[in-house]
Design an enzyme around this catalytic site. Structure first.
Site, mmCIF file in Angstrom:
data_model
loop_
_atom_site.group_PDB
_atom_site.id
_atom_site.type_symbol
_atom_site.label_atom_id
_atom_site.label_comp_id
_atom_site.label_asym_id
_atom_site.label_seq_id
_atom_site.Cartn_x
_atom_site.Cartn_y
_atom_site.Cartn_z
ATOM 1 N N GLY A 1 0.763 -1.215 0.139
ATOM 2 C CA GLY A 1 0.008 0.066 0.134
ATOM 3 C C GLY A 1 0.877 1.356 0.143
ATOM 4 N N LYS B 1 2.689 2.338 2.170
ATOM 5 C CA LYS B 1 3.990 1.954 2.861
ATOM 6 C C LYS B 1 5.026 1.810 2.065
ATOM 7 C CE LYS B 1 1.597 0.765 7.075
ATOM 8 N NZ LYS B 1 1.364 -0.634 8.029
ATOM 9 N N ALA B 2 4.798 1.383 0.745
ATOM 10 C CA ALA B 2 6.020 0.764 0.015
ATOM 11 C C ALA B 2 6.728 2.151 -0.561
ATOM 12 C CB ALA B 2 5.286 0.144 -1.354
ATOM 13 N N PRO B 3 8.153 2.103 -0.747
ATOM 14 C CA PRO B 3 9.101 3.141 -1.222
ATOM 15 C C PRO B 3 8.549 3.595 -2.442
ATOM 16 C CG PRO B 3 10.179 1.116 -1.040
ATOM 17 C CD PRO B 3 8.997 0.903 -0.530
ATOM 18 N N ASN B 4 8.383 2.875 -3.583
ATOM 19 C CA ASN B 4 8.115 2.962 -4.815
ATOM 20 C C ASN B 4 6.743 2.432 -5.020
ATOM 21 O OD1 ASN B 4 10.730 4.145 -5.689
ATOM 22 N ND2 ASN B 4 11.217 2.265 -5.088
ATOM 23 N N LEU B 5 5.676 3.249 -5.197
ATOM 24 C CA LEU B 5 4.337 2.802 -5.060
ATOM 25 C C LEU B 5 3.879 2.382 -6.807
ATOM 26 C CD1 LEU B 5 2.330 5.684 -3.277
ATOM 27 C CD2 LEU B 5 3.240 3.254 -2.630
ATOM 28 N N LYS C 1 4.370 2.585 -11.904
ATOM 29 C CA LYS C 1 5.243 2.505 -10.908
ATOM 30 C C LYS C 1 5.975 3.935 -10.775
ATOM 31 C CE LYS C 1 9.344 0.196 -8.903
ATOM 32 N NZ LYS C 1 10.203 -1.013 -8.958
ATOM 33 N N ASP D 1 15.303 -8.468 -7.012
ATOM 34 C CA ASP D 1 14.465 -8.993 -5.941
ATOM 35 C C ASP D 1 13.286 -9.630 -6.449
ATOM 36 O OD1 ASP D 1 13.752 -8.695 -3.450
ATOM 37 O OD2 ASP D 1 12.850 -6.651 -3.358
#
Length: 500
Positions: free
Chosen positions: A71, A73-77, A92, A186
């Site tokens: 949601g 909180k992700a660094p790259n939404l 992104k 990743d």
């Protein structure tokens, strides 16, 4: 000059004509490069998008459009969005200054954009606008492998489908490696997405780092390749290690640390490793092959891990249901099966379009004549040149042919009118669109209906014609959405909008 304005003075202001044509072309079709899907042979454009385009597509980057697993909180939404041509996309959005050099970001994006494969959720564009850095990919509507494995609601993924996921992702990695892009950042169950048919695809976003110099692994250190912990570099062998962790996820239905899994494998506790929700419905022989492959991928020494082609060679013979559709094995409904009819009553045009009754649509367009063009063309005296008279005569011949159902002649005559470009008529585009439909050319019909919308953005008839063309192209969900939009615009107009 906006796209609603339709007075083009070729003789008195040719520079304005050229500027508006360039604006229209760039707005509807950003400068593309073309990638070819090596398995399907289909071409797919790669474009540079404006930030305003993506802002509109995502409803101003609304939190309701976020599809990232973490949601906000992700660094790259990652957002889902919808372009003006109705296509769904995934966007992104990188953090500010993740890629300070716009040239470097653009070059990296273009490199990934050249890849085209049906096992990838392909990159179709990027945005490099001021400090903004965004990637645009094909949207996958059926969630991630993590959701289906770890957070399922009605049924877990059956064994044959898990083997298909493993093979398809191995094929994606092998393709990327063969194309000179072996690094994937990743790799995990959140990077595996399911398309409208339920087929698993590898997200293209992992083919680019999260930042120019940033961390490549956002997962827990327990799942990170050991060599990455030493030197902080991703290598092709690191990707194989990460693939091994995905195999463990598929085997166990849980995200367990590789060290724990390897302990179980060494102690021959394969049954303990297997997902209990499978309820024993799997082949022990096939499971043993996958366990052994995972073990090889997770070797401490990078050189001892298999190559991508070895992954494919090992997994391909395990496919036991090659003809079974993925959506059935996943237990999800077939995407976009049938268009939904709007709940509110439809007008005569709406009814005709919902039935795809081209004869009824033809009769309505004949009866409406050019009433909806009022106000879109204000002709000055100097426009009444011989060229203008010839152009209007071409339109008149087109009208006679259209009325008499000589649709090929009507296309030719309307094309003469459109090609001169001194005057733009949304009705001519709508009529030629119907002619193309009646001549079994739905792609051309859709283009004309979109051009009619560009000339007159809120014209319900343009949306109705797009809905029919989309239905003819078997894009039923989009057709239903367009029919709904046309109905809304027509109701708004009847409540006091433009025209009569």
């Amino acid at each position: 000059m906006g796209c609603c304005e339709s007075l083009f003075l070729r003789e008195t202001h040719p520079e304005k004509v050229q500027a508006q044509q360039a604006h229209h072309a760039s707005a509807m079709h950003p400068p593309p490069t073309v990638g070819i899907d090596l398995l399907t042979g289909e071409a797919s454009a790669f474009s540079e998008f404006s930030f305003s385009d993506l802002k509109a597509a995502t409803n101003n980057f609304s939190s309701e459009f976020i599809v990232s697993e973490s949601g906000e909180k992700a660094p790259n939404l990652v957002y889902k969005g919808r372009l003006q041509n109705r296509r769904w996309i995934a966007v992104k959005k990188f953090t500010k200054m993740a890629w300070p050099d716009p040239k470097q970001f653009a070059e990296e994006a273009r490199g990934v954009g050249k890849l085209r494969h049906r096992r990838l959720a392909n990159l179709i564009g990027y945005c490099c606008d001021g400090d903004e850095r965004l990637l645009v990919a094909e949207y996958m509507p059926n969630d991630t492998l993590a959701k289906h494995l770890f957070h399922w609601e009605t049924q877990t993924i059956e064994w044959a489908m898990r083997l298909r996921v493993a093979l398809y992702i191995a094929e994606a990695l092998d393709y990327c490696s063969a194309e000179g892009r072996p690094l994937y950042h990743d790799l995990n169950a959140y990077r595996v997405l399911f398309d409208e048919d339920g087929d698993p695809r590898l997200s293209c976003f992992g083919l680019m780092k999260n930042s120019r110099d940033g961390r490549s692994y956002s997962t827990n250190l327990a799942y990170t390749p050991p060599e990455y912990l030493k030197n902080g570099r991703v290598t092709p062998e690191s990707v194989i290690y990460s693939f091994g962790t995905v195999l463990l996820d598929l085997l166990s239905g849980k995200h367990i640390p590789p060290s724990h899994a390897l302990d179980m494998i060494r102690e021959k506790n394969i049954i303990l490793l297997m997902d209990s929700h499978l309820e024993g419905k799997f082949s022990t022989g096939e499971a043993t092959v996958v366990v052994n492959l995972a073990s090889q991928c997770l070797q401490y020494e990078p050189r001892e891990r298999p190559k991508t082609k070895d992954l494919v060679a090992t997994l391909a013979p395990l496919q036991t249901k090659p003809d079974a559709p993925s959506y059935i094995m996943l237990g999800i409904p077939k995407h976009e099966e049938a268009p939904a009819t709007p709940q509110r009553p439809l007008s005569a045009m709406g009814e005709a379009c919902s039935r795809m009754d081209l004869t009824a649509i033809h009769q309505i367009l004949v009866t409406t004549h050019y009433r909806d063009d009022e106000g879109t063309n204000e002709l000055s005296f100097q426009e009444w040149t011989q060229q203008m008279r010839d152009m209007l005569e071409a339109r008149k011949r087109g009208d006679y042919a259209f009325r008499d159902k000589d649709f090929k002649t009507a296309i030719d005559c309307y094309s003469q009118f459109i090609d001169v470009g001194t005057m733009v008529s949304p009705t001519v585009f709508a009529r030629r669109s119907l002619c193309y439909l009646l001549c079994d050319q739905p792609d051309a019909a859709l283009r004309d209906a979109m051009q009619a919308q560009c000339v007159y953005p809120d014209w319900h008839t343009a949306f109705y014609m797009q809905s029919v063309a989309l239905a003819k192209l078997d894009m039923n969900k989009d057709a239903a959405d367009m029919l709904n939009e046309a109905t809304t615009l027509e109701e708004k107009r009847q409540r006091g909008g433009r025209g009569s």
